[in-house]
Design an enzyme around this catalytic site. Structure first.
Site, PDB file in Angstrom:
ATOM      1  N   HIS A  18       0.605  -1.016  -0.038  1.00  0.00           N
ATOM      2  CA  HIS A  18       0.054  -0.075   0.109  1.00  0.00           C
ATOM      3  C   HIS A  18       0.786   1.232   0.097  1.00  0.00           C
ATOM      4  CE1 HIS A  18      -3.512  -2.483   1.310  1.00  0.00           C
ATOM      5  NE2 HIS A  18      -3.631  -2.509   0.412  1.00  0.00           N
ATOM      6  N   SER A  97      -6.926  -2.508  -0.438  1.00  0.00           N
ATOM      7  CA  SER A  97      -6.563  -1.616  -1.735  1.00  0.00           C
ATOM      8  C   SER A  97      -7.771  -0.640  -2.081  1.00  0.00           C
ATOM      9  CB  SER A  97      -6.053  -2.293  -2.952  1.00  0.00           C
ATOM     10  OG  SER A  97      -4.691  -3.013  -2.429  1.00  0.00           O
ATOM     11  N   GLU A 115     -14.451  -8.562  -7.016  1.00  0.00           N
ATOM     12  CA  GLU A 115     -14.486  -9.585  -6.335  1.00  0.00           C
ATOM     13  C   GLU A 115     -15.140 -10.587  -6.633  1.00  0.00           C
ATOM     14  OE1 GLU A 115     -13.292 -12.204  -3.918  1.00  0.00           O
ATOM     15  OE2 GLU A 115     -12.152 -10.449  -3.937  1.00  0.00           O
ATOM     16  N   ALA A 140     -11.568 -12.955 -12.051  1.00  0.00           N
ATOM     17  CA  ALA A 140     -10.664 -11.624 -12.058  1.00  0.00           C
ATOM     18  C   ALA A 140      -9.782 -11.290 -13.440  1.00  0.00           C
ATOM     19  CB  ALA A 140      -9.561 -11.716 -10.856  1.00  0.00           C
ATOM     20  N   ASP A 160      -4.115  -8.793  -7.096  1.00  0.00           N
ATOM     21  CA  ASP A 160      -3.781  -8.944  -5.890  1.00  0.00           C
ATOM     22  C   ASP A 160      -4.447 -10.388  -5.323  1.00  0.00           C
ATOM     23  OD1 ASP A 160      -2.848  -9.221  -3.015  1.00  0.00           O
ATOM     24  OD2 ASP A 160      -3.911  -7.320  -2.418  1.00  0.00           O
TER      25      ASP A 160
END
Length: 276
Positions: A18, A97, A115, A140, A160
């Site tokens: 981050h 994030s 998601e 994703a 991620d």
């Protein structure tokens, strides 16, 4: 390796990821043109550090709490992003994030979140209620390609994954190759855990063969010697990082290394170009 984020929120990997994500977006925002920010594996968006899952590992003690105890001003932007979701004092909530990217948005920027897991997607929608973020519930890697090229001339894709699937790295490599063909100038940030150094070296060799010119890696190894069979740290691949970001990177990496070094270890954090 299974890396469900609710168990690991606020750990050392989050601090590095981050901190660098904030620096990367801010470097791109030195130009006024609009950005599209895409997060392919968004998770829940917000995590309770006092909840059962986070308390079960206690990893925030060696991550975000170390960063808050450190006085280095180079970590101020990161601390401010975490503090923004807390009422004051020691943080008990941790922004994923999506919440960090939302804080960075300018009026001209766009945020697209994704998601796949239904329960986490529901939590993500709740965490992002009242913001301008678009939330998807798709595969994703399908979304990654479908959103390219971005609606604006510039953008960032954040990848991620939890590394739950044995073919995760192969899917990343294949999708990255296809994404680069569609969007050669775009900026991508890919997070990965570091466990087995030899296996990771092999993956880097495979990615090198993609022939992507501006391919930066950043790796944070927690311990002075590898600890077999356990989590040893994490890294980021950054494709097409802007010049302002790479120039400011060395002192930020040193600040992160010093803040996060485990007791009795100096730790190591390094960056270099992935090139033949």
């Amino acid at each position: 390796m299974n890396y469900r984020h609710s168990f690991h929120a606020g750990n050392s990997a989050d601090v590095v990821k981050h901190s660098l994500l904030i620096a990367l977006v801010r470097a791109l925002q030195q130009k006024p043109g609009a950005l599209t920010l895409i997060d392919t594996h968004s998770g829940c968006g917000l995590y309770d550090l006092r909840g059962d899952q986070a308390q079960r590992t206690g990893e925030a003690v060696q991550g975000v709490l170390r960063a808050f105890a450190d006085a280095n001003p180079l970590l101020d932007d990161y601390r401010a992003a975490v503090q923004a979701v807390n009422a004051g004092g020691e943080p008990h909530l941790y922004p994923g994030s999506p919440r960090i990217l939302e804080q960075l948005l300018r009026p001209q920027d766009f945020l697209i979140l994704n998601e796949k897991h239904a329960e986490d997607a529901m939590a993500l929608r709740s965490a992002m209620r009242g913001t301008s973020a678009a939330v998807h519930e798709r595969d994703a890697y399908e979304l990654w390609l479908a959103m390219l090229p971005t609606r604006t001339s510039r953008g960032v894709v954040v990848v991620d994954p939890p590394y739950e699937q044995t073919d995760e790295r192969a899917r990343i490599a294949a999708t990255l190759a296809a994404a680069h063909r569609k969007w050669a100038h775009g900026v991508s940030l890919i997070w990965y855990p570091l466990k087995d150094r030899a296996a990771h070296v092999r993956w880097k060799q495979q990615l090198r063969r993609l022939g992507i010119p501006k391919f930066l890696w950043v790796e944070h190894w927690l311990y002075d010697a590898d600890q077999p069979g356990i989590y040893n740290g994490a890294g980021l691949f950054i494709i097409n990082p802007p010049y302002a970001f790479t120039q400011a990177l060395p002192p930020l990496l040193e600040a992160l290394r010093a803040a996060l070094a485990p007791e009795g270890h100096k730790g190591e954090i390094a960056a270099d170009w992935l090139a033949d």
